[in-house]
Design a protein around this motif. Structure first.
Motif, PDB file in Angstrom:
ATOM      1  N   HIS A  26      40.634  42.293  28.863  1.00 35.61           N
ATOM      2  CA  HIS A  26      40.136  41.366  27.661  1.00 35.61           C
ATOM      3  C   HIS A  26      39.883  39.660  28.552  1.00 35.61           C
ATOM      4  CE1 HIS A  26      44.510  42.992  27.579  1.00 35.61           C
ATOM      5  NE2 HIS A  26      44.919  41.770  27.370  1.00 35.61           N
ATOM      6  N   TYR A  27      39.686  39.694  29.694  1.00 33.91           N
ATOM      7  CA  TYR A  27      39.754  38.386  30.066  1.00 33.91           C
ATOM      8  C   TYR A  27      37.940  38.094  29.742  1.00 33.91           C
ATOM      9  CZ  TYR A  27      38.391  35.419  34.038  1.00 33.91           C
ATOM     10  OH  TYR A  27      37.764  34.568  34.278  1.00 33.91           O
ATOM     11  N   ARG A  28      37.708  39.264  29.654  1.00 35.78           N
ATOM     12  CA  ARG A  28      35.463  39.677  29.237  1.00 35.78           C
ATOM     13  C   ARG A  28      35.779  39.125  28.138  1.00 35.78           C
ATOM     14  NH1 ARG A  28      35.836  43.295  33.583  1.00 35.78           N
ATOM     15  NH2 ARG A  28      37.649  44.211  31.952  1.00 35.78           N
ATOM     16  N   ARG A  29      36.960  39.771  27.058  1.00 40.51           N
ATOM     17  CA  ARG A  29      36.760  39.016  25.384  1.00 40.51           C
ATOM     18  C   ARG A  29      36.979  37.639  25.585  1.00 40.51           C
ATOM     19  NH1 ARG A  29      40.687  37.086  23.122  1.00 40.51           N
ATOM     20  NH2 ARG A  29      42.076  38.744  23.553  1.00 40.51           N
ATOM     21  N   GLY A  51      32.537  37.962  40.671  1.00 42.36           N
ATOM     22  CA  GLY A  51      32.422  37.907  42.372  1.00 42.36           C
ATOM     23  C   GLY A  51      32.231  38.876  43.265  1.00 42.36           C
ATOM     24  N   ILE A  52      32.452  40.308  42.343  1.00 38.81           N
ATOM     25  CA  ILE A  52      31.169  41.125  43.019  1.00 38.81           C
ATOM     26  C   ILE A  52      30.568  41.953  42.194  1.00 38.81           C
ATOM     27  CG2 ILE A  52      34.003  42.303  44.902  1.00 38.81           C
ATOM     28  CD1 ILE A  52      34.874  43.731  42.812  1.00 38.81           C
ATOM     29  N   GLY A  53      30.331  41.111  41.665  1.00 39.82           N
ATOM     30  CA  GLY A  53      29.023  42.117  40.793  1.00 39.82           C
ATOM     31  C   GLY A  53      29.472  42.742  39.411  1.00 39.82           C
ATOM     32  N   ARG A  54      30.371  42.713  38.737  1.00 40.03           N
ATOM     33  CA  ARG A  54      30.432  43.361  37.461  1.00 40.03           C
ATOM     34  C   ARG A  54      30.819  42.116  36.427  1.00 40.03           C
ATOM     35  NH1 ARG A  54      36.276  46.508  39.052  1.00 40.03           N
ATOM     36  NH2 ARG A  54      37.085  44.236  38.714  1.00 40.03           N
ATOM     37  N   ARG A  55      29.730  42.875  35.383  1.00 41.58           N
ATOM     38  CA  ARG A  55      30.154  42.195  34.369  1.00 41.58           C
ATOM     39  C   ARG A  55      30.262  43.017  32.979  1.00 41.58           C
ATOM     40  NH1 ARG A  55      27.736  37.633  33.694  1.00 41.58           N
ATOM     41  NH2 ARG A  55      25.768  36.819  35.482  1.00 41.58           N
ATOM     42  N   THR A  56      30.446  44.106  33.217  1.00 39.99           N
ATOM     43  CA  THR A  56      31.014  44.843  31.960  1.00 39.99           C
ATOM     44  C   THR A  56      32.887  45.242  32.406  1.00 39.99           C
ATOM     45  OG1 THR A  56      29.952  47.335  32.825  1.00 39.99           O
ATOM     46  CG2 THR A  56      28.982  45.487  30.674  1.00 39.99           C
ATOM     47  N   GLY A  57      33.099  46.282  31.469  1.00 35.63           N
ATOM     48  CA  GLY A  57      34.382  46.613  31.836  1.00 35.63           C
ATOM     49  C   GLY A  57      34.417  48.315  32.730  1.00 35.63           C
ATOM     50  N   ILE A  58      35.370  47.388  33.831  1.00 33.97           N
ATOM     51  CA  ILE A  58      35.583  48.745  34.476  1.00 33.97           C
ATOM     52  C   ILE A  58      37.365  48.796  34.045  1.00 33.97           C
ATOM     53  CG2 ILE A  58      36.084  49.301  37.106  1.00 33.97           C
ATOM     54  CD1 ILE A  58      33.418  48.847  36.241  1.00 33.97           C
ATOM     55  N   VAL A  95      37.592  35.172  48.955  1.00 32.57           N
ATOM     56  CA  VAL A  95      36.181  35.386  48.176  1.00 32.57           C
ATOM     57  C   VAL A  95      36.761  35.997  47.001  1.00 32.57           C
ATOM     58  CG1 VAL A  95      34.964  35.507  50.665  1.00 32.57           C
ATOM     59  CG2 VAL A  95      36.040  37.948  49.569  1.00 32.57           C
ATOM     60  N   LEU A  96      37.166  36.452  46.673  1.00 30.30           N
ATOM     61  CA  LEU A  96      37.862  37.419  45.129  1.00 30.30           C
ATOM     62  C   LEU A  96      39.818  36.920  45.124  1.00 30.30           C
ATOM     63  CD1 LEU A  96      37.044  38.439  42.900  1.00 30.30           C
ATOM     64  CD2 LEU A  96      37.511  40.509  44.153  1.00 30.30           C
ATOM     65  N   TRP A  97      39.670  36.420  44.149  1.00 38.35           N
ATOM     66  CA  TRP A  97      41.233  36.251  43.755  1.00 38.35           C
ATOM     67  C   TRP A  97      41.410  37.553  42.800  1.00 38.35           C
ATOM     68  CZ3 TRP A  97      44.711  32.681  40.190  1.00 38.35           C
ATOM     69  CH2 TRP A  97      45.407  32.184  40.219  1.00 38.35           C
ATOM     70  N   SER A  98      42.106  38.200  42.837  1.00 40.33           N
ATOM     71  CA  SER A  98      42.639  39.840  41.667  1.00 40.33           C
ATOM     72  C   SER A  98      43.937  39.711  41.274  1.00 40.33           C
ATOM     73  CB  SER A  98      42.411  41.140  42.592  1.00 40.33           C
ATOM     74  OG  SER A  98      42.620  42.350  41.270  1.00 40.33           O
ATOM     75  N   VAL A  99      43.659  39.167  39.420  1.00 47.44           N
ATOM     76  CA  VAL A  99      44.730  39.066  39.253  1.00 47.44           C
ATOM     77  C   VAL A  99      45.295  40.145  37.892  1.00 47.44           C
ATOM     78  CG1 VAL A  99      45.878  36.754  37.542  1.00 47.44           C
ATOM     79  CG2 VAL A  99      43.961  36.211  39.381  1.00 47.44           C
ATOM     80  N   PRO A 134      35.858  28.132  44.606  1.00 46.32           N
ATOM     81  CA  PRO A 134      35.296  28.579  45.519  1.00 46.32           C
ATOM     82  C   PRO A 134      35.323  30.017  45.652  1.00 46.32           C
ATOM     83  CG  PRO A 134      37.059  27.526  46.540  1.00 46.32           C
ATOM     84  CD  PRO A 134      36.968  27.285  44.715  1.00 46.32           C
ATOM     85  N   PHE A 135      36.226  30.792  45.110  1.00 42.95           N
ATOM     86  CA  PHE A 135      36.542  31.783  44.286  1.00 42.95           C
ATOM     87  C   PHE A 135      36.026  32.886  43.543  1.00 42.95           C
ATOM     88  CE2 PHE A 135      40.070  30.360  44.019  1.00 42.95           C
ATOM     89  CZ  PHE A 135      40.643  30.455  43.541  1.00 42.95           C
ATOM     90  N   GLY A 136      35.484  34.450  43.883  1.00 40.28           N
ATOM     91  CA  GLY A 136      34.808  34.800  42.631  1.00 40.28           C
ATOM     92  C   GLY A 136      36.690  35.512  41.351  1.00 40.28           C
ATOM     93  N   ILE A 137      36.716  35.903  40.355  1.00 37.67           N
ATOM     94  CA  ILE A 137      38.093  35.784  39.840  1.00 37.67           C
ATOM     95  C   ILE A 137      37.839  37.446  39.222  1.00 37.67           C
ATOM     96  CG2 ILE A 137      39.768  35.334  38.230  1.00 37.67           C
ATOM     97  CD1 ILE A 137      39.240  32.521  38.068  1.00 37.67           C
ATOM     98  N   LYS A 138      38.785  38.607  39.150  1.00 37.59           N
ATOM     99  CA  LYS A 138      38.482  39.140  38.635  1.00 37.59           C
ATOM    100  C   LYS A 138      39.569  39.537  38.078  1.00 37.59           C
ATOM    101  CE  LYS A 138      39.210  42.753  41.456  1.00 37.59           C
ATOM    102  NZ  LYS A 138      40.407  44.154  40.339  1.00 37.59           N
TER     103      LYS A 138
END
Length: 368
Positions: free
Chosen positions: A232-235, A257-264, A183-187, A222-226
């Motif tokens: 800086h991926y968000r930038r 993929g887990i609901g986060r939009r701003t930086g954690i 469901v999620l790929w954490s890179v 078909p999966f989320g990515i974080k």
């Protein structure tokens, strides 16, 4: 509570508890420098339950990751999962891909209410993954465990380390993540701590290209990515979206993929409790703000000067402090600390230079 509604001044989105540093593997990148022996001063079962009680005080549905080493090295891990679930915590686990991770244990964890299991895959084949993990058979055991998780109805997350040795494997790993039904790929972009100090990172320009590729993958996978330690991926995603639309609609970055939009980032929505109870902003930023044996976890997170500074984007220095994306990015505080000893310094992996900025740039000691 939905992640977008979490006030990270009050609670972390992610609380990691490193239940042990013991593990049968000796992976090249291991932050914990794990070894096949448990530390005699680990938090006990009762201390662990007290820690979970404290985590409950953060609020409903607090996400707790039991990590390691290999958390299954402890014989009370299932008990801790059950206890956390009973307290209303969202319990997840990051076990090592070894023979200890049997289908029966995975099913028991699923039955106990575990929300997600994360497994690490650092190569697209057995040859490359096992070489990185320094254990023949690790790839096969990890893939077998991933399939067992799917059979048990347990959502799977795949973690991947990005460094010079693994970066060319990413397209193959991406296919494997999809094939396994994750469901999620954490890179995770390498931070040179622990054994990872001997690995070569990728350059800032290469990191930029990888993040551009991840953005394109996220639009059709078909999966989320974080990303981890690469906010800086968000930038990069915002810049690409603005370029595509010709405007500035995308201000918050893509969901992960887990609901986060701003930086954690370290200390801001993220906290790490070591096997002996020390509380760090991140496992990759080894500057303790206190110990749960001496002070309440919630107080440490909310009130310690280190955590408060890390939650203030205007406290950032150098290029990161001048960047217009600091509210959604902020750079890796862990990497800044690893290279400079200052957790508020600029992230040396970021290639972006804000318009009009003419101050000092981070040391470009990173290479492909």
């Amino acid at each position: 509570m939905q992640p977008k509604h979490i006030d990270t001044d009050e609670r972390p989105f992610v609380l990691i508890w490193e239940v042990t540093q013991a593990c049968d593997l000796a992976c090249k990148h291991c932050r914990a420098e794990a070894q096949p022996r448990r530390h005699p001063d680990e938090l006990t079962t009762e201390e662990g339950k007290q820690l979970l009680d404290e985590a409950r005080r953060f609020g409903d549905g607090q996400l707790v990751v039991l990590s390691g080493g290999d958390p299954l090295y402890r014989d009370d891990t299932l008990e801790l999962v059950e206890y956390g679930v009973d307290r209303g915590l969202r319990m997840t686990l990051t076990p090592s891909g070894t023979t200890s991770l049997t289908a029966d244990r995975i099913q028991a964890l699923a039955n106990a209410g575990l929300r997600r299991m994360a497994l690490s895959i650092d190569g697209g084949s057995a040859e490359t993954h096992d070489a990185f993990r320094k254990e023949t058979g690790s790839f096969e055991q990890t893939v077998t465990a991933a399939r067992a998780a799917r059979e048990a109805g347990l959502p799977l997350q795949v973690n991947t380390t990005v460094c010079a040795e693994t970066v060319d494997e990413l397209p193959e790993i991406r296919e494997l993540v999809a094939d396994l039904g994750a469901v999620l790929w954490s890179v995770f972009f390498l931070v040179p701590v622990g054994r990872g100090q001997v690995l070569d990172p990728i350059s800032p320009d290469r990191a930029e290209r990888v993040m551009e590729w991840l953005t394109s993958v996220s639009s059709e996978a078909p999966f989320g990515i974080k990303t981890t330690e690469a906010p800086h991926y968000r930038r990069v995603a915002i810049q690409q979206q603005r370029s595509a639309t010709g405007g500035d609609e995308a201000r918050d970055g893509p969901p992960d993929g887990i609901g986060r939009r701003t930086g954690i980032t370290a200390g801001d929505g993220f906290a790490f409790v070591s096997h002996t109870g020390n509380v760090y902003p991140s496992g990759f930023l080894p500057e303790a703000a206190g110990n749960v044996r001496e002070r309440d976890l919630v107080d440490i997170y909310r009130e310690s000067p280190l955590f408060e500074d890390l939650r203030d984007p205007d406290a950032l220095r150098g290029k990161c402090g001048a960047c217009e994306y600091r509210q959604v990015c902020g750079g890796s505080r862990s990497r800044a600390y690893a290279y400079t000893g200052d957790p508020l310094a600029s992230d040396p992996l970021c290639a972006y230079v804000p318009d009009g900025y003419d101050g000092p740039l981070p040391e470009q000691s990173l290479s492909d």
